[in-house]
Design a protein around this motif. Sequence first.
Motif, PDB file in Angstrom:
ATOM      1  N   GLU A   1       2.365   1.316-120.451  1.00 55.00           N
ATOM      2  CA  GLU A   1       2.173   2.123-121.658  1.00 55.00           C
ATOM      3  C   GLU A   1       2.881   3.468-121.518  1.00 55.00           C
ATOM      4  O   GLU A   1       3.479   3.970-122.476  1.00 55.00           O
ATOM      5  CB  GLU A   1       0.682   2.330-121.926  1.00 55.00           C
ATOM      6  N   TYR A   2       2.797   4.045-120.332  1.00 56.32           N
ATOM      7  CA  TYR A   2       3.486   5.305-120.090  1.00 56.32           C
ATOM      8  C   TYR A   2       5.001   5.107-120.194  1.00 56.32           C
ATOM      9  O   TYR A   2       5.719   5.949-120.758  1.00 56.32           O
ATOM     10  CB  TYR A   2       3.119   5.852-118.714  1.00 56.32           C
ATOM     11  N   ALA A   3       5.500   3.984-119.673  1.00 54.88           N
ATOM     12  CA  ALA A   3       6.932   3.674-119.796  1.00 54.88           C
ATOM     13  C   ALA A   3       7.317   3.519-121.265  1.00 54.88           C
ATOM     14  O   ALA A   3       8.400   3.949-121.684  1.00 54.88           O
ATOM     15  CB  ALA A   3       7.255   2.391-119.020  1.00 54.88           C
ATOM     16  N   THR A   4       6.430   2.916-122.071  1.00 50.72           N
ATOM     17  CA  THR A   4       6.677   2.761-123.506  1.00 50.72           C
ATOM     18  C   THR A   4       6.808   4.119-124.186  1.00 50.72           C
ATOM     19  O   THR A   4       7.672   4.329-125.044  1.00 50.72           O
ATOM     20  CB  THR A   4       5.539   1.953-124.161  1.00 50.72           C
ATOM     21  N   GLN A   5       5.938   5.058-123.808  1.00 53.25           N
ATOM     22  CA  GLN A   5       6.011   6.411-124.366  1.00 53.25           C
ATOM     23  C   GLN A   5       7.325   7.096-123.993  1.00 53.25           C
ATOM     24  O   GLN A   5       7.927   7.796-124.800  1.00 53.25           O
ATOM     25  CB  GLN A   5       4.818   7.234-123.877  1.00 53.25           C
ATOM     26  N   LEU A   6       7.782   6.875-122.764  1.00 47.03           N
ATOM     27  CA  LEU A   6       9.046   7.466-122.323  1.00 47.03           C
ATOM     28  C   LEU A   6      10.228   6.860-123.084  1.00 47.03           C
ATOM     29  O   LEU A   6      11.188   7.567-123.417  1.00 47.03           O
ATOM     30  CB  LEU A   6       9.231   7.263-120.819  1.00 47.03           C
ATOM     31  N   VAL A   7      10.167   5.564-123.356  1.00 49.88           N
ATOM     32  CA  VAL A   7      11.225   4.908-124.135  1.00 49.88           C
ATOM     33  C   VAL A   7      11.270   5.486-125.549  1.00 49.88           C
ATOM     34  O   VAL A   7      12.339   5.752-126.106  1.00 49.88           O
ATOM     35  CB  VAL A   7      11.000   3.378-124.185  1.00 49.88           C
ATOM     36  N   SER A   8      10.086   5.694-126.138  1.00 50.00           N
ATOM     37  CA  SER A   8      10.022   6.286-127.474  1.00 50.00           C
ATOM     38  C   SER A   8      10.614   7.688-127.467  1.00 50.00           C
ATOM     39  O   SER A   8      11.381   8.065-128.366  1.00 50.00           O
ATOM     40  CB  SER A   8       8.565   6.338-127.958  1.00 50.00           C
ATOM     41  N   ALA A   9      10.254   8.479-126.457  1.00 52.83           N
ATOM     42  CA  ALA A   9      10.747   9.861-126.376  1.00 52.83           C
ATOM     43  C   ALA A   9      12.261   9.905-126.196  1.00 52.83           C
ATOM     44  O   ALA A   9      12.935  10.800-126.714  1.00 52.83           O
ATOM     45  CB  ALA A   9      10.061  10.589-125.223  1.00 52.83           C
ATOM     46  N   ALA A  10      12.798   8.931-125.461  1.00 57.68           N
ATOM     47  CA  ALA A  10      14.241   8.909-125.202  1.00 57.68           C
ATOM     48  C   ALA A  10      15.034   8.353-126.383  1.00 57.68           C
ATOM     49  O   ALA A  10      16.249   8.567-126.471  1.00 57.68           O
ATOM     50  CB  ALA A  10      14.540   8.082-123.951  1.00 57.68           C
ATOM     51  N   GLY A  11      14.367   7.644-127.300  1.00 57.20           N
ATOM     52  CA  GLY A  11      15.048   7.076-128.463  1.00 57.20           C
ATOM     53  C   GLY A  11      16.140   6.100-128.082  1.00 57.20           C
ATOM     54  O   GLY A  11      17.283   6.189-128.553  1.00 57.20           O
ATOM     55  N   LEU A  12      15.811   5.137-127.232  1.00 56.37           N
ATOM     56  CA  LEU A  12      16.824   4.230-126.691  1.00 56.37           C
ATOM     57  C   LEU A  12      17.271   3.162-127.678  1.00 56.37           C
ATOM     58  O   LEU A  12      18.385   2.648-127.569  1.00 56.37           O
ATOM     59  CB  LEU A  12      16.278   3.545-125.421  1.00 56.37           C
ATOM     60  N   TYR A  13      16.417   2.804-128.630  1.00 59.52           N
ATOM     61  CA  TYR A  13      16.712   1.654-129.483  1.00 59.52           C
ATOM     62  C   TYR A  13      16.868   2.066-130.947  1.00 59.52           C
ATOM     63  O   TYR A  13      16.232   3.004-131.416  1.00 59.52           O
ATOM     64  CB  TYR A  13      15.607   0.604-129.366  1.00 59.52           C
TER      65      TYR A  13
ATOM     66  N   PRO B   1     -12.458  -0.004-129.399  1.00 64.40           N
ATOM     67  CA  PRO B   1     -11.288  -0.817-129.739  1.00 64.40           C
ATOM     68  C   PRO B   1     -10.131  -0.579-128.786  1.00 64.40           C
ATOM     69  O   PRO B   1      -9.914   0.525-128.307  1.00 64.40           O
ATOM     70  CB  PRO B   1     -10.944  -0.356-131.166  1.00 64.40           C
ATOM     71  N   LEU B   2      -9.389  -1.652-128.524  1.00 60.41           N
ATOM     72  CA  LEU B   2      -8.206  -1.567-127.668  1.00 60.41           C
ATOM     73  C   LEU B   2      -6.996  -1.388-128.571  1.00 60.41           C
ATOM     74  O   LEU B   2      -6.685  -2.251-129.376  1.00 60.41           O
ATOM     75  CB  LEU B   2      -8.075  -2.851-126.843  1.00 60.41           C
ATOM     76  N   MET B   3      -6.334  -0.229-128.472  1.00 58.51           N
ATOM     77  CA  MET B   3      -5.233   0.084-129.376  1.00 58.51           C
ATOM     78  C   MET B   3      -3.886  -0.151-128.687  1.00 58.51           C
ATOM     79  O   MET B   3      -3.669   0.305-127.571  1.00 58.51           O
ATOM     80  CB  MET B   3      -5.319   1.542-129.829  1.00 58.51           C
ATOM     81  N   PRO B   4      -2.968  -0.859-129.357  1.00 60.22           N
ATOM     82  CA  PRO B   4      -1.637  -1.078-128.776  1.00 60.22           C
ATOM     83  C   PRO B   4      -0.770   0.165-128.865  1.00 60.22           C
ATOM     84  O   PRO B   4      -0.927   0.989-129.759  1.00 60.22           O
ATOM     85  CB  PRO B   4      -1.067  -2.204-129.646  1.00 60.22           C
ATOM     86  N   ILE B   5       0.147   0.303-127.919  1.00 57.17           N
ATOM     87  CA  ILE B   5       1.129   1.388-127.922  1.00 57.17           C
ATOM     88  C   ILE B   5       2.505   0.741-128.013  1.00 57.17           C
ATOM     89  O   ILE B   5       2.936   0.051-127.093  1.00 57.17           O
ATOM     90  CB  ILE B   5       1.028   2.245-126.656  1.00 57.17           C
ATOM     91  N   ILE B   6       3.170   0.934-129.154  1.00 55.87           N
ATOM     92  CA  ILE B   6       4.475   0.315-129.359  1.00 55.87           C
ATOM     93  C   ILE B   6       5.551   1.386-129.448  1.00 55.87           C
ATOM     94  O   ILE B   6       5.260   2.570-129.586  1.00 55.87           O
ATOM     95  CB  ILE B   6       4.489  -0.567-130.631  1.00 55.87           C
ATOM     96  N   ILE B   7       6.805   0.958-129.358  1.00 56.50           N
ATOM     97  CA  ILE B   7       7.919   1.895-129.314  1.00 56.50           C
ATOM     98  C   ILE B   7       8.258   2.386-130.721  1.00 56.50           C
ATOM     99  O   ILE B   7       8.600   1.602-131.595  1.00 56.50           O
ATOM    100  CB  ILE B   7       9.150   1.229-128.688  1.00 56.50           C
ATOM    101  N   THR B   8       8.144   3.697-130.958  1.00 52.37           N
ATOM    102  CA  THR B   8       8.638   4.315-132.186  1.00 52.37           C
ATOM    103  C   THR B   8       9.493   5.500-131.788  1.00 52.37           C
ATOM    104  O   THR B   8       9.148   6.244-130.864  1.00 52.37           O
ATOM    105  CB  THR B   8       7.488   4.794-133.086  1.00 52.37           C
TER     106      THR B   8
END
Length: 341
Positions: free
Chosen positions: A50-62, A238-245
């Motif tokens: 999840e932390y890696a997902t947050q870093l991907v979002s911050a970097a705007g890779l996609y 509730p278990l909340m998903p963290i997706i790349i934005t």
Amino acid sequence: MAASVEFQNLTLSECFDQGLTSYESICDSTEPAKESGVQYKIIKCMKMLEYATQLVSAAGLYSNNETIDEVPTSDIKYMLLPFMLGSLALKLTNNGNRLDVVKTAEVYFRDYLQRCKDYGISDLTLPSEYSESEETTTQSAMDFSLMARRRAEKIKSYKEQKLMESQLQLLKEQNESNNVDEEIKRKYVTSLLKYNIGKALEEIDSLQAEMRILYFKLKHENKDNPDQAKGLKIKSKPLMPIIITKNELQKKVFGAGYPSLPTMTVEEFCQKRFNDGVWHLPTAENTKCLQQTAETSEIEEEEKKDIITEAEEENERQRLNARDEYKDDHRRGWGNRYNRS
């Protein structure tokens, strides 16, 4: 799940690689998933990913207007994040609400399939989302052409999986060597993405079948005891998903594909954590204290597991001894007075 302090000093690549190693270890393990030690590993691995997902979002890779050929080889592997998180979410047993787990896993698998389709890795047709109204839908109202297309895609995906299994193993061994060519790295990750498409489709089918059962049970529980059902809803977290934005604009557009899923940008997520008091500005002193606390907690957890295991072994030994003593004093057939004069 909030990112743990122990991941803060890792780069995106280091965080992902450690998470992938842990993920593969969990998947290859023969221990029951419900064991407390395994659950601890699953939760820790999910936090790391999840932390890696947050870093991907911050970097705007996609970006949705790119193809897989335009993505650098070093960044392709991060597309596996939603699939890995969906697989791990299904292994959770102590969440308290299975329906939340199933919904979260489905969001992750859908996100993975949609991203693979957007980047031209696959031309699959995503299965429709499950809704409770489907129970009243008649067979004649269903789109049979869509069903036939989905079935053909499943068969195609299954055949591709079988063909890729041996190839993937060979590519993995080559990828783990010291002097690996960049082309081999790219081919391995791309093949892994394609291989997991079939798995994600299978998981979604299974999850939707499980949803029907869970909604049916929930509906009848609410009718039988509405107060108790209401209390259970309040207690379960509730278990909340963290997706790349990537940014604010993408957040607004991305929400259209997941109407029931609240999304936040990385800035909003971090600010909310600070406002809620979950995160604090790091200092040398409290960082050292948190690391010591985490290490102490892990040691205490291991000691607790050892105590529980010893107690279980002692209980099992006493039970077997009692059974042997009973057999010594009560021979087989004693007390059976039937068919005797």
